[in-house]
Design a protein around this motif. Structure first.
Motif, PDB file in Angstrom:
ATOM      1  N   ARG A   1      30.389  93.525 140.492  1.00  0.00           N
ATOM      2  CA  ARG A   1      29.358  94.196 139.697  1.00  0.00           C
ATOM      3  C   ARG A   1      27.987  94.078 140.330  1.00  0.00           C
ATOM      4  O   ARG A   1      27.160  94.993 140.214  1.00  0.00           O
ATOM      5  CB  ARG A   1      29.356  93.624 138.284  1.00  0.00           C
ATOM      6  N   ASP A   2      27.715  92.961 141.004  1.00  0.00           N
ATOM      7  CA  ASP A   2      26.429  92.791 141.677  1.00  0.00           C
ATOM      8  C   ASP A   2      26.240  93.800 142.812  1.00  0.00           C
ATOM      9  O   ASP A   2      25.111  94.106 143.198  1.00  0.00           O
ATOM     10  CB  ASP A   2      26.293  91.372 142.229  1.00  0.00           C
TER      11      ASP A   2
ATOM     12  N   LEU B   1      34.652  88.914 139.676  1.00  0.00           N
ATOM     13  CA  LEU B   1      34.217  90.061 138.874  1.00  0.00           C
ATOM     14  C   LEU B   1      32.717  90.282 138.969  1.00  0.00           C
ATOM     15  O   LEU B   1      32.256  91.419 139.183  1.00  0.00           O
ATOM     16  CB  LEU B   1      34.642  89.853 137.421  1.00  0.00           C
ATOM     17  N   GLU B   2      31.939  89.235 138.836  1.00  0.00           N
ATOM     18  CA  GLU B   2      30.482  89.378 138.899  1.00  0.00           C
ATOM     19  C   GLU B   2      30.029  89.802 140.288  1.00  0.00           C
ATOM     20  O   GLU B   2      29.074  90.554 140.429  1.00  0.00           O
ATOM     21  CB  GLU B   2      29.803  88.070 138.500  1.00  0.00           C
ATOM     22  N   ARG B   3      30.713  89.313 141.295  1.00  0.00           N
ATOM     23  CA  ARG B   3      30.365  89.698 142.668  1.00  0.00           C
ATOM     24  C   ARG B   3      30.500  91.203 142.854  1.00  0.00           C
ATOM     25  O   ARG B   3      29.648  91.849 143.466  1.00  0.00           O
ATOM     26  CB  ARG B   3      31.270  88.961 143.650  1.00  0.00           C
TER      27      ARG B   3
ATOM     28  N   ASP C   1      41.642  89.383 143.388  1.00  0.00           N
ATOM     29  CA  ASP C   1      40.617  88.603 142.698  1.00  0.00           C
ATOM     30  C   ASP C   1      39.307  88.599 143.472  1.00  0.00           C
ATOM     31  O   ASP C   1      38.338  87.951 143.061  1.00  0.00           O
ATOM     32  CB  ASP C   1      41.096  87.176 142.442  1.00  0.00           C
TER      33      ASP C   1
ATOM     34  N   ASP D   1      38.337  87.345 146.358  1.00  0.00           N
ATOM     35  CA  ASP D   1      37.844  86.106 146.961  1.00  0.00           C
ATOM     36  C   ASP D   1      37.825  86.150 148.481  1.00  0.00           C
ATOM     37  O   ASP D   1      37.196  85.305 149.118  1.00  0.00           O
ATOM     38  CB  ASP D   1      38.678  84.912 146.485  1.00  0.00           C
TER      39      ASP D   1
ATOM     40  N   ASP E   1      32.060  92.533 151.593  1.00  0.00           N
ATOM     41  CA  ASP E   1      31.196  93.480 150.882  1.00  0.00           C
ATOM     42  C   ASP E   1      31.321  94.874 151.480  1.00  0.00           C
ATOM     43  O   ASP E   1      31.207  95.875 150.770  1.00  0.00           O
ATOM     44  CB  ASP E   1      29.738  93.018 150.960  1.00  0.00           C
TER      45      ASP E   1
ATOM     46  N   ASN F   1      38.948  86.675 132.477  1.00  0.00           N
ATOM     47  CA  ASN F   1      37.989  86.148 133.458  1.00  0.00           C
ATOM     48  C   ASN F   1      38.535  86.283 134.870  1.00  0.00           C
ATOM     49  O   ASN F   1      39.742  86.159 135.090  1.00  0.00           O
ATOM     50  CB  ASN F   1      37.682  84.672 133.169  1.00  0.00           C
TER      51      ASN F   1
ATOM     52  N   ASP G   1      31.583  99.520 139.484  1.00  0.00           N
ATOM     53  CA  ASP G   1      32.174  99.336 138.160  1.00  0.00           C
ATOM     54  C   ASP G   1      33.690  99.230 138.313  1.00  0.00           C
ATOM     55  O   ASP G   1      34.378 100.244 138.493  1.00  0.00           O
ATOM     56  CB  ASP G   1      31.810 100.514 137.256  1.00  0.00           C
TER      57      ASP G   1
END
Length: 393
Positions: free
Chosen positions: A264-265, A260-262, A232, A234, A238, A256, A269
């Protein structure tokens, strides 16, 4: 002569242990920013072995737990690990202790916790004697927990039977796994030691390296590069997410995922894998479905107490996943005991040459050997002269 008396304005040292508070309800999140000598403030029922090892490695002076470090549900080993390591553990302080602001100076005097002169909370100091008593009590009630474990396992099987039995919902990945060895690394029980013992195995077999969340950082720290990261997201850095590994985000059933957004940022992909259960179980199911020949597990859960450490929500998936994977799954400790490093052809040639050189040197140290090599040298010289004569004649 006039004497001037001055009053000592330095306040007396207050009793107890002083330190800076680091506060987090998630022990895994707290250990990332915990420094030696800090006061760790957590809310962790039944401190498990992994959490305790992480706390001990960070080196806090005190661990303040809002909850009971051992509820009696099962014989968890976390409190014993902390106390044996010399970490002061104050237990069952209640939710008031979680109101302490991050970075505040805290004084712990026995079971009492102060911020300045204010008594914030009072709990129970754990000692080797109290920890031993809690373990004994928990062992007596273990049968009840096993019954609840069986009920939860059946419930999980009803909800996830399509995934467990037929692999429905397992996504396709680009990393080639079919017919290969797969090494799944979880930052859990003795993962550093297990990775160190597996170095010869990894060098010989070149398994696919899958890191489960922070397990990806463990792979990088050991000097390798992960081929895939599952979780997940968490507790993975990086650095690991940007290493070029294929990313599989473990999401809730509705799709959800907190991380996920982390991902993609960072310009990555990812593949999204919605499923219940734990991320280490998802990694095993994915490897099995993709045709892995052998799955080697590092830092994962294997014993009954380790299953119970996951809590009733997680241990059912852990147990059933291992039944699904079956004979493919091998614990890292088993590999290190059974595996013997293979000897390559080059190593055999070098070994033979070294043996031949040793024999030659031994013969040259004797009179008979010197005579023999002298005669052989003369014969070789005659042969060389004869061959040269063929070309000059």
């Amino acid at each position: 002569m006039r004497l001037t008396l001055r009053r000592n304005t330095t306040p007396p040292t207050e009793p107890g242990i002083h330190g800076t508070a680091k506060v987090d309800r998630r022990t895994k999140g707290l250990t990332k920013r915990l420094n030696a000598g800090d006061v760790a403030v957590i809310d962790h029922v039944d401190i498990d072995r992994v959490a305790a090892d992480a706390l001990v490695s960070a080196g806090p002076a005190v661990v303040l737990n809002a909850a009971r470090s051992s509820s009696g549900r099962y014989p968890n080993l976390g409190p014993e690990i902390l106390v044996e390591a010399g970490v002061v553990l104050v237990d069952d302080l209640g939710d008031a202790v979680m109101s302490i602001a991050e970075g505040k100076s805290v004084r712990v005097d026995g079971p009492r916790v102060y911020v300045g002169d204010t008594l914030v909370a009072e709990g129970t100091v754990q000692t080797p004697e109290t920890v031993a008593q809690d373990l004994e009590t928990a062992r007596e009630g273990l049968s009840d927990e096993i019954e609840r474990f069986a009920e939860n396992t059946l419930d999980y099987l009803r909800r996830e039977r399509d995934l467990l039995l037929d692999g429905v919902g397992v996504p396709d990945v680009s990393t080639p796994l079919d017919g290969r060895h797969v090494l799944i690394v979880v930052r859990g029980y003795h993962y550093r030691e297990d990775l160190a013992t597996l170095r010869p195995y990894i060098a010989d077999y070149k398994p696919v390296l899958i890191g489960v969340d922070g397990g990806a950082d463990a792979i990088i720290d050991a000097g390798w590069k992960p081929d895939m990261i599952v979780g997940d997201m968490d507790s993975v850095s990086d650095r690991a997410l940007s290493s070029g590994a294929e990313i599989v985000v473990h999401a809730y059933r509705d799709g959800n995922a907190p991380g996920l957004e982390r991902v993609r940022d960072l310009g990555v992909d990812p593949i999204v894998f919605p499923a219940t259960g734990t991320s280490e179980d998802i990694a095993m199911l994915l490897a099995d479905d993709a045709g892995a020949e052998v799955i080697v597990a590092v830092g994962t859960h294997a014993t009954l107490v380790e299953f119970l450490d996951k809590g009733r929500a997680g241990m059912a998936s852990t147990f059933l996943t291992r039944l699904r994977v079956g004979g493919k799954l091998v614990d890292a400790k088993g590999v290190s005991r059974l595996y013997r490093q293979r000897i390559s052809n080059l190593q055999l040639v070098l070994l033979s040459l070294a043996g031949l050189f040793a024999v030659v040197m031994a013969l040259m140290a004797t009179a008979a050997g010197q005579t023999f090599f002298g005669v052989m040298g003369a014969r070789l010289d005659d042969l060389w002269s004869w061959i040269g004569g063929l070309f000059t004649g």
